[in-house]
Design an enzyme around this catalytic site. Structure first.
Site, PDB file in Angstrom:
ATOM      1  N   LYS A  69       0.804  -1.227   0.000  1.00 54.04           N
ATOM      2  CA  LYS A  69       0.000   0.000   0.000  1.00 54.04           C
ATOM      3  C   LYS A  69       0.840   1.282   0.000  1.00 54.04           C
ATOM      4  O   LYS A  69       0.432   2.290  -0.569  1.00 54.04           O
ATOM      5  CB  LYS A  69      -0.937   0.009   1.219  1.00 54.04           C
ATOM      6  CG  LYS A  69      -2.124  -0.936   1.093  1.00 54.04           C
ATOM      7  CD  LYS A  69      -2.924  -0.911   2.374  1.00 54.04           C
ATOM      8  CE  LYS A  69      -4.391  -0.820   2.088  1.00 54.04           C
ATOM      9  NZ  LYS A  69      -5.213  -0.661   3.289  1.00 54.04           N
ATOM     10  N   ASP A 106     -10.018   4.267   1.890  1.00 52.79           N
ATOM     11  CA  ASP A 106     -10.360   3.783   3.236  1.00 52.79           C
ATOM     12  C   ASP A 106     -11.143   4.830   4.034  1.00 52.79           C
ATOM     13  O   ASP A 106     -12.120   4.503   4.712  1.00 52.79           O
ATOM     14  CB  ASP A 106      -9.091   3.409   4.018  1.00 52.79           C
ATOM     15  CG  ASP A 106      -8.534   2.067   3.575  1.00 52.79           C
ATOM     16  OD1 ASP A 106      -9.307   1.239   3.044  1.00 52.79           O
ATOM     17  OD2 ASP A 106      -7.326   1.837   3.753  1.00 52.79           O
TER      18      ASP A 106
END
Ligand code: ATR
Length: 277
Positions: A69, A106
């Site tokens: 990520k 997110d």
């Protein structure tokens, strides 16, 4: 003209645990889209080459999971402001002229879930305490600040990491010592657990909620189990409880919409399907 054979996927290492394929394939079927969504196990040293090759063989985009990520940002053509402020990306979209855009959804997932469950939620009135200072905490904090929350209490077992968040996000962050977190519950109206405490095979989160107001909301990002000890305790106090599954499902929405052209729903049916797999 209806596009066909659309391809996207999820990239990580390991990848077999990822439930993203279950969700994406469910939505593909639901909307009768001729597309595919594949799990890709990619080693760090192959990242750059994979990211330049996949669009050539028809990939439209990728979700990214642990441990890539953060690393994907260095190869991105465009990094969205929210991915920049979180320092990590989970949604990559290949660009028509080469390269890719790295985004982080997110925080979007967190807010969408919160707003779905608490339609009266207003940023200006929100006084949150965030437990944890890892990547999930960064996403939550960044999205709450973007939305207009004025003050966020943050606590973490390793105090230094909470202090780093204050250095990064600024004066709207107030660091609370891990041992003092129960006392601050008097002053807040939103409690968010972003630690791994309470997850299956992990320690439970040892926090008495005696001091929390009944009108407060408690969110646990842990979704396995779906009803954590923290949420059970919050329920006993009469608080509004929100589990972590919604965030997990909502964070997938922007990627699906960008790649496959349809905004998927996060409804009870989607939740049930996901939990049954
Ligand atoms: P993520 O990116 O999913 O947030 P992470 O960066 O590993 O994952 O962060 C995990 C969080 O859970 C951290 O806040 C961590 O606290 P530390 O920074 O002190 O490690 C917290 N955490 C994990 N195990 C914990 C434990 N046993 N007690 C308290 N906090 C814990």
């Amino acid at each position: 003209m209806k596009k066909s054979n659309l391809i996207a996927g999820v990239m990580g290492n390991p990848i077999s645990h990822s439930k993203s394929p279950v969700l994406f394939r469910y939505w593909l079927e639901k909307f009768k889209i001729q597309g595919q969504y594949v799990p890709l196990k990619i080693a760090y040293q192959d990242l750059e080459q994979v990211l330049s090759t996949l669009p050539k063989i028809g990939f439209l985009g990728l979700n990214v999971t642990i441990p890539h990520k953060e690393a994907v940002l260095e190869f991105a053509e465009i990094v969205t402001p929210r991915a920049k402020s979180i320092g990590a990306a989970n949604t990559l979209t290949f660009l028509p002229n080469g390269g890719f855009k790295a985004d982080n959804t997110d925080g979007f997932g967190f807010l969408a879930n919160l707003k779905e469950h608490q339609q009266s939620w207003r940023a200006k009135k929100c006084i949150p305490l965030v437990l944890g200072a890892g990547g999930a905490s960064r996403s939550v904090i960044s999205s709450l600040l973007d939305e207009g929350v004025r003050l966020i209490y943050v606590t973490n077992r390793t105090l230094e990491r909470a202090r780093e968040l204050k250095n990064f996000f600024g004066s709207q962050i107030e660091v609370v010592e891990w041992n003092n977190k129960a006392e601050i519950l008097n002053d807040i109206n939103l409690l968010i657990n972003t630690t791994s405490l309470g997850m299956i095979d992990h320690k439970i989160l040892d926090l008495s909620l005696d001091n929390i107001a009944e009108s407060a909301t408690v969110i646990d990002l842990v979704y396995n189990p779906i009803k954590t000890q923290l949420l059970k305790e919050a329920e006993k106090q009469g608080c509004k409880c929100i589990d972590g599954l919604g965030m997990l499902l909502y964070q997938a929405v922007p990627g699906f919409e960008q790649w496959f052209g349809v905004k998927p729903m996060v409804d009870n049916e989607t939740r049930k399907m996901f939990l049954a797999k």
